[in-house]
Design a protein around this motif. Structure first.
Motif, PDB file in Angstrom:
ATOM      1  N   ILE A  33       0.855  -1.184   0.000  1.00 12.81           N
ATOM      2  CA  ILE A  33       0.000   0.000   0.000  1.00 12.81           C
ATOM      3  C   ILE A  33       0.893   1.236   0.000  1.00 12.81           C
ATOM      4  O   ILE A  33       1.699   1.424   0.913  1.00 12.81           O
ATOM      5  N   PHE A  34       0.776   2.054  -1.031  1.00 10.27           N
ATOM      6  CA  PHE A  34       1.540   3.295  -1.117  1.00 10.27           C
ATOM      7  C   PHE A  34       0.722   4.431  -0.515  1.00 10.27           C
ATOM      8  O   PHE A  34      -0.432   4.648  -0.909  1.00 10.27           O
ATOM      9  N   ILE A  35       1.314   5.164   0.427  1.00 10.07           N
ATOM     10  CA  ILE A  35       0.633   6.328   0.980  1.00 10.07           C
ATOM     11  C   ILE A  35       1.594   7.512   1.039  1.00 10.07           C
ATOM     12  O   ILE A  35       2.817   7.344   0.980  1.00 10.07           O
ATOM     13  N   LYS A  36       1.008   8.693   1.126  1.00 12.24           N
ATOM     14  CA  LYS A  36       1.774   9.890   1.427  1.00 12.24           C
ATOM     15  C   LYS A  36       1.597  10.205   2.906  1.00 12.24           C
ATOM     16  O   LYS A  36       0.516  10.007   3.460  1.00 12.24           O
ATOM     17  N   ASN A  37       2.646  10.659   3.528  1.00 15.56           N
ATOM     18  CA  ASN A  37       2.496  11.114   4.915  1.00 15.56           C
ATOM     19  C   ASN A  37       1.509  12.294   4.924  1.00 15.56           C
ATOM     20  O   ASN A  37       1.650  13.219   4.124  1.00 15.56           O
ATOM     21  N   PRO A  38       0.492  12.247   5.781  1.00 15.15           N
ATOM     22  CA  PRO A  38      -0.529  13.296   5.794  1.00 15.15           C
ATOM     23  C   PRO A  38      -0.008  14.599   6.385  1.00 15.15           C
ATOM     24  O   PRO A  38      -0.173  14.892   7.574  1.00 15.15           O
TER      25      PRO A  38
ATOM     26  N   ALA B 120      -0.485  16.783   0.652  1.00 17.78           N
ATOM     27  CA  ALA B 120      -1.400  15.720   0.246  1.00 17.78           C
ATOM     28  C   ALA B 120      -2.565  16.278  -0.562  1.00 17.78           C
ATOM     29  O   ALA B 120      -3.095  17.351  -0.242  1.00 17.78           O
ATOM     30  N   LYS B 121      -2.955  15.552  -1.631  1.00 15.24           N
ATOM     31  CA  LYS B 121      -4.110  15.885  -2.464  1.00 15.24           C
ATOM     32  C   LYS B 121      -4.055  17.349  -2.906  1.00 15.24           C
ATOM     33  O   LYS B 121      -4.959  18.135  -2.663  1.00 15.24           O
ATOM     34  N   THR B 122      -2.986  17.702  -3.604  1.00 16.09           N
ATOM     35  CA  THR B 122      -2.778  19.093  -3.996  1.00 16.09           C
ATOM     36  C   THR B 122      -3.825  19.579  -4.999  1.00 16.09           C
ATOM     37  O   THR B 122      -4.140  20.776  -5.031  1.00 16.09           O
ATOM     38  N   ARG B 123      -4.374  18.660  -5.812  1.00 16.17           N
ATOM     39  CA  ARG B 123      -5.405  19.091  -6.757  1.00 16.17           C
ATOM     40  C   ARG B 123      -6.713  19.407  -6.040  1.00 16.17           C
ATOM     41  O   ARG B 123      -7.452  20.298  -6.455  1.00 16.17           O
TER      42      ARG B 123
ATOM     43  N   ASP C 151      -8.861  23.218  -5.531  1.00 11.32           N
ATOM     44  CA  ASP C 151     -10.311  23.401  -5.609  1.00 11.32           C
ATOM     45  C   ASP C 151     -10.897  23.948  -4.314  1.00 11.32           C
ATOM     46  O   ASP C 151     -12.040  24.416  -4.295  1.00 11.32           O
ATOM     47  N   SER C 152     -10.132  23.866  -3.219  1.00 12.63           N
ATOM     48  CA  SER C 152     -10.665  24.286  -1.917  1.00 12.63           C
ATOM     49  C   SER C 152      -9.574  24.952  -1.078  1.00 12.63           C
ATOM     50  O   SER C 152      -9.320  26.136  -1.201  1.00 12.63           O
ATOM     51  N   SER C 153      -8.899  24.154  -0.249  1.00 15.88           N
ATOM     52  CA  SER C 153      -7.826  24.678   0.597  1.00 15.88           C
ATOM     53  C   SER C 153      -6.924  23.531   1.035  1.00 15.88           C
ATOM     54  O   SER C 153      -7.292  22.358   0.939  1.00 15.88           O
ATOM     55  N   ASP C 154      -5.735  23.874   1.529  1.00 12.01           N
ATOM     56  CA  ASP C 154      -4.817  22.851   2.037  1.00 12.01           C
ATOM     57  C   ASP C 154      -5.441  22.096   3.197  1.00 12.01           C
ATOM     58  O   ASP C 154      -5.261  20.872   3.328  1.00 12.01           O
ATOM     59  N   GLU C 155      -6.173  22.818   4.038  1.00 14.18           N
ATOM     60  CA  GLU C 155      -6.778  22.193   5.217  1.00 14.18           C
ATOM     61  C   GLU C 155      -7.829  21.163   4.814  1.00 14.18           C
ATOM     62  O   GLU C 155      -7.874  20.063   5.366  1.00 14.18           O
ATOM     63  N   ARG C 156      -8.662  21.533   3.838  1.00 13.40           N
ATOM     64  CA  ARG C 156      -9.688  20.586   3.410  1.00 13.40           C
ATOM     65  C   ARG C 156      -9.061  19.390   2.691  1.00 13.40           C
ATOM     66  O   ARG C 156      -9.502  18.260   2.854  1.00 13.40           O
ATOM     67  N   ALA C 157      -8.047  19.647   1.886  1.00 14.36           N
ATOM     68  CA  ALA C 157      -7.364  18.559   1.184  1.00 14.36           C
ATOM     69  C   ALA C 157      -6.777  17.559   2.166  1.00 14.36           C
ATOM     70  O   ALA C 157      -6.871  16.338   1.970  1.00 14.36           O
ATOM     71  N   LEU C 158      -6.167  18.053   3.236  1.00 15.26           N
ATOM     72  CA  LEU C 158      -5.594  17.162   4.243  1.00 15.26           C
ATOM     73  C   LEU C 158      -6.688  16.368   4.945  1.00 15.26           C
ATOM     74  O   LEU C 158      -6.521  15.167   5.205  1.00 15.26           O
ATOM     75  N   LYS C 159      -7.798  17.014   5.231  1.00 14.35           N
ATOM     76  CA  LYS C 159      -8.915  16.329   5.879  1.00 14.35           C
ATOM     77  C   LYS C 159      -9.448  15.208   4.997  1.00 14.35           C
ATOM     78  O   LYS C 159      -9.706  14.089   5.466  1.00 14.35           O
ATOM     79  N   VAL C 160      -9.599  15.481   3.699  1.00 10.06           N
ATOM     80  CA  VAL C 160     -10.057  14.456   2.755  1.00 10.06           C
ATOM     81  C   VAL C 160      -9.061  13.307   2.700  1.00 10.06           C
ATOM     82  O   VAL C 160      -9.443  12.126   2.723  1.00 10.06           O
ATOM     83  N   TYR C 161      -7.775  13.644   2.639  1.00 10.69           N
ATOM     84  CA  TYR C 161      -6.775  12.581   2.527  1.00 10.69           C
ATOM     85  C   TYR C 161      -6.748  11.690   3.766  1.00 10.69           C
ATOM     86  O   TYR C 161      -6.584  10.473   3.670  1.00 10.69           O
TER      87      TYR C 161
ATOM     88  N   ASN D 169     -13.378   4.618 -10.151  1.00 13.49           N
ATOM     89  CA  ASN D 169     -12.907   5.997 -10.031  1.00 13.49           C
ATOM     90  C   ASN D 169     -11.905   6.109  -8.893  1.00 13.49           C
ATOM     91  O   ASN D 169     -12.055   5.442  -7.869  1.00 13.49           O
ATOM     92  N   ASP D 170     -10.926   6.969  -9.061  1.00 13.64           N
ATOM     93  CA  ASP D 170     -10.096   7.336  -7.922  1.00 13.64           C
ATOM     94  C   ASP D 170     -10.376   8.794  -7.569  1.00 13.64           C
ATOM     95  O   ASP D 170     -11.101   9.486  -8.277  1.00 13.64           O
ATOM     96  N   ILE D 171      -9.834   9.247  -6.466  1.00 14.16           N
ATOM     97  CA  ILE D 171     -10.145  10.581  -5.967  1.00 14.16           C
ATOM     98  C   ILE D 171      -8.973  11.517  -6.250  1.00 14.16           C
ATOM     99  O   ILE D 171      -7.945  11.472  -5.572  1.00 14.16           O
ATOM    100  N   ASP D 172      -9.139  12.360  -7.274  1.00 14.80           N
ATOM    101  CA  ASP D 172      -8.108  13.337  -7.623  1.00 14.80           C
ATOM    102  C   ASP D 172      -8.564  14.765  -7.351  1.00 14.80           C
ATOM    103  O   ASP D 172      -7.764  15.612  -6.967  1.00 14.80           O
ATOM    104  N   HIS D 173      -9.851  15.022  -7.573  1.00 15.51           N
ATOM    105  CA  HIS D 173     -10.389  16.371  -7.441  1.00 15.51           C
ATOM    106  C   HIS D 173     -11.494  16.396  -6.395  1.00 15.51           C
ATOM    107  O   HIS D 173     -12.040  15.359  -6.020  1.00 15.51           O
TER     108      HIS D 173
END
Length: 210
Positions: A19-24, A29-32, A36-46, A194-198
């Motif tokens: 399993i490949f992961i990025k450190n949260p 994490a989830k820069t795309r 679309d939103s913010s760094d904080e929301r992207a981290l929460k989603v990840y 589907n994967d989660i990019d956006h």
């Protein structure tokens, strides 16, 4: 009955899931999604995606390996009793994946799979189907709708399927299949997911939970 149970255990022991992961980390994490939103929301989603991936993979009976992109975290949600923690090694994604498969082979695993943490639609049954596919194929691929793949599996680590691939492009799956055919490999395709990019990908996934 005892013989059947022993044989099943032997089959499980040869199966390995990487399993490949990025450190949260905020901003990494989830820069795309962040665009679309913010760094904080992207981290929460990840972090939600990591939790989903943890839950799914914990239910699969196999040898589990967790590959971090930056550093090994001994105190996160991934229990060291269940997940063999490693660090990704290589300059690009292809080198890192080949290195991970080499680690799995070197530790005497036979049917080896690799997934990321961006596809919450994957489930234990699908992972088990991928392991079974390797009993009669050299490779197995789980295609995504954007032209990539959410899962790749093989018996023996092959650098050729990771060479000269333009990652994050819609030609990734097509070129990977071309590489497999060029070396005379036999492969099976799993269902397309589907994967989660956006951010819209995440919102669509959440809507299906209701």
């Amino acid at each position: 009955m005892m013989l059947m149970k022993k044989r099943k255990k032997e089959n499980v022991d040869k199966n390995a899931l990487a399993i490949f992961i990025k450190n949260p980390v905020l901003g990494k994490a989830k820069t795309r999604i962040a665009k679309d939103s913010s760094d904080e929301r992207a981290l929460k989603v990840y972090k939600k995606l990591l939790s989903i991936t943890h839950k799914i993979t914990s239910k699969v009976d196999c040898n589990r390996y967790l590959f971090y992109d930056q550093f090994i975290d001994e105190s996160d949600i991934w229990e060291p009793q269940i997940f063999n923690k490693k660090l990704q090694a290589g300059n690009d994604l292809g080198e890192k994946m080949f290195s991970a498969f080499s680690v799995l082979n070197n530790e005497k695993n036979e049917n080896c799979l690799l997934i990321g943490s961006d596809c919450p639609y994957i489930n234990p049954t699908l992972i088990e189907k991928a392991f079974k596919a390797l009993d009669s194929n050299d490779f197995v691929l789980g295609p995504t709708y954007d032209g990539g793949y959410y899962l790749i599996g093989m018996k023996k680590a092959s650098n050729l399927v990771f060479t000269d691939i333009e990652w994050s492009q819609e030609t990734v799956l097509e070129k990977t299949i071309d590489r497999i055919l060029a070396i005379g490999g036999k492969f099976e395709l799993l269902q397309q997911l589907n994967d989660i990019d956006h951010l819209e990908d995440w919102l669509e996934f959440k809507s299906k939970l209701n």
